[in-house]
Design a protein around this motif. Sequence first.
Motif, mmCIF file in Angstrom:
data_model
loop_
_atom_site.group_PDB
_atom_site.id
_atom_site.type_symbol
_atom_site.label_atom_id
_atom_site.label_comp_id
_atom_site.label_asym_id
_atom_site.label_seq_id
_atom_site.Cartn_x
_atom_site.Cartn_y
_atom_site.Cartn_z
ATOM 1 N N VAL A 23 0.866 -1.170 0.000
ATOM 2 C CA VAL A 23 0.000 0.000 0.000
ATOM 3 C C VAL A 23 0.904 1.222 0.000
ATOM 4 N N LEU A 24 0.657 2.121 -0.915
ATOM 5 C CA LEU A 24 1.424 3.355 -0.991
ATOM 6 C C LEU A 24 0.640 4.449 -0.280
ATOM 7 N N LEU A 25 1.241 5.022 0.746
ATOM 8 C CA LEU A 25 0.614 6.129 1.474
ATOM 9 C C LEU A 25 1.283 7.418 1.007
ATOM 10 N N TYR A 26 0.504 8.264 0.367
ATOM 11 C CA TYR A 26 1.035 9.509 -0.165
ATOM 12 C C TYR A 26 0.178 10.655 0.332
ATOM 13 N N ALA A 27 0.790 11.555 1.045
ATOM 14 C CA ALA A 27 0.086 12.735 1.563
ATOM 15 C C ALA A 27 1.138 13.694 2.110
ATOM 16 N N PRO A 28 0.772 14.951 2.270
ATOM 17 C CA PRO A 28 1.727 15.917 2.845
ATOM 18 C C PRO A 28 2.125 15.519 4.267
ATOM 19 N N PRO A 29 3.254 16.021 4.734
ATOM 20 C CA PRO A 29 3.677 15.744 6.108
ATOM 21 C C PRO A 29 2.614 16.201 7.110
ATOM 22 N N GLY A 30 2.503 15.417 8.185
ATOM 23 C CA GLY A 30 1.587 15.794 9.262
ATOM 24 C C GLY A 30 0.143 15.387 9.047
ATOM 25 N N THR A 31 -0.117 14.527 8.053
ATOM 26 C CA THR A 31 -1.509 14.141 7.782
ATOM 27 C C THR A 31 -1.886 12.796 8.388
ATOM 28 N N GLY A 32 -0.950 12.115 9.064
ATOM 29 C CA GLY A 32 -1.311 10.905 9.793
ATOM 30 C C GLY A 32 -0.846 9.590 9.196
ATOM 31 N N LYS A 33 0.072 9.614 8.240
ATOM 32 C CA LYS A 33 0.542 8.367 7.629
ATOM 33 C C LYS A 33 1.234 7.470 8.660
ATOM 34 N N THR A 34 2.139 8.027 9.424
ATOM 35 C CA THR A 34 2.846 7.243 10.434
ATOM 36 C C THR A 34 1.887 6.750 11.500
ATOM 37 N N HIS A 35 0.939 7.578 11.887
ATOM 38 C CA HIS A 35 -0.068 7.192 12.878
ATOM 39 C C HIS A 35 -0.882 5.995 12.368
ATOM 40 N N LEU A 36 -1.213 6.009 11.087
ATOM 41 C CA LEU A 36 -1.950 4.901 10.480
ATOM 42 C C LEU A 36 -1.115 3.626 10.520
ATOM 43 N N ILE A 37 0.169 3.724 10.203
ATOM 44 C CA ILE A 37 1.052 2.558 10.245
ATOM 45 C C ILE A 37 1.143 1.999 11.662
ATOM 46 N N LEU A 38 1.243 2.870 12.656
ATOM 47 C CA LEU A 38 1.286 2.420 14.049
ATOM 48 C C LEU A 38 -0.003 1.699 14.416
ATOM 49 N N HIS A 39 -1.128 2.189 13.943
ATOM 50 C CA HIS A 39 -2.418 1.539 14.176
ATOM 51 C C HIS A 39 -2.427 0.141 13.549
ATOM 52 N N LEU A 40 -1.955 0.039 12.304
ATOM 53 C CA LEU A 40 -1.940 -1.255 11.616
ATOM 54 C C LEU A 40 -0.996 -2.237 12.301
ATOM 55 N N MET A 41 0.144 -1.769 12.758
ATOM 56 C CA MET A 41 1.084 -2.634 13.468
ATOM 57 C C MET A 41 0.445 -3.214 14.724
ATOM 58 N N GLY A 42 -0.333 -2.432 15.418
ATOM 59 C CA GLY A 42 -1.021 -2.907 16.608
ATOM 60 C C GLY A 42 -2.113 -3.906 16.293
ATOM 61 N N ARG A 43 -2.711 -3.806 15.110
ATOM 62 C CA ARG A 43 -3.784 -4.721 14.707
ATOM 63 C C ARG A 43 -3.247 -6.064 14.223
ATOM 64 N N LEU A 44 -1.972 -6.118 13.892
ATOM 65 C CA LEU A 44 -1.368 -7.334 13.348
ATOM 66 C C LEU A 44 -0.227 -7.804 14.248
ATOM 67 N N PRO A 45 -0.547 -8.333 15.427
ATOM 68 C CA PRO A 45 0.504 -8.653 16.402
ATOM 69 C C PRO A 45 1.484 -9.729 15.967
ATOM 70 N N SER A 46 1.117 -10.592 15.024
ATOM 71 C CA SER A 46 2.051 -11.646 14.632
ATOM 72 C C SER A 46 2.853 -11.290 13.389
ATOM 73 N N THR A 47 2.671 -10.085 12.883
ATOM 74 C CA THR A 47 3.380 -9.648 11.675
ATOM 75 C C THR A 47 4.679 -8.962 12.065
ATOM 76 N N PRO A 48 5.805 -9.393 11.509
ATOM 77 C CA PRO A 48 7.059 -8.720 11.832
ATOM 78 C C PRO A 48 7.112 -7.320 11.255
ATOM 79 N N CYS A 49 7.742 -6.417 11.955
ATOM 80 C CA CYS A 49 7.891 -5.039 11.500
ATOM 81 C C CYS A 49 9.338 -4.633 11.698
ATOM 82 N N TRP A 50 9.844 -3.800 10.834
ATOM 83 C CA TRP A 50 11.208 -3.312 10.956
ATOM 84 C C TRP A 50 11.302 -1.921 10.363
ATOM 85 N N SER A 51 12.341 -1.228 10.757
ATOM 86 C CA SER A 51 12.585 0.110 10.187
ATOM 87 C C SER A 51 14.056 0.300 9.963
#
Length: 128
Positions: free
Chosen positions: A100-128
Amino acid sequence: MPQIQFQALATGQSVAHALLDRIADLALERNVYRGKVLTFAEDMFDSQYSTVKVLARPQVDADDIVLPDEVLNQVDRQIVQLARHTSALRAAGQHLRRGVLLYAPPGTGKTHLILHLMGRLPSTPCWS
């Protein structure tokens, strides 16, 4: 880098392959990093080494996401619902490589959305 090798001695090649496949499946299923959030960084004094940190998985409620409900539902369908049906999709011969490509100006909630999705998928590995 240390490695582990397995050799199987069995009455038939298919039995040996089945055993090795089962070991590989269990290694993925019981991986100590499964469900964790990892961050990687180079060592500031020696570029041969890197550091790995295990972070707490964030919990961001859907009510904290500033997106129209229809957009949040579409993202949920494409990511969370797909992840919950991985076994059935694999059994049907479907690939799971999606993005999924998230495209929007800074400060519109893209990172917040990713944090929400990470919490919804507890068995999915995440890295940065």
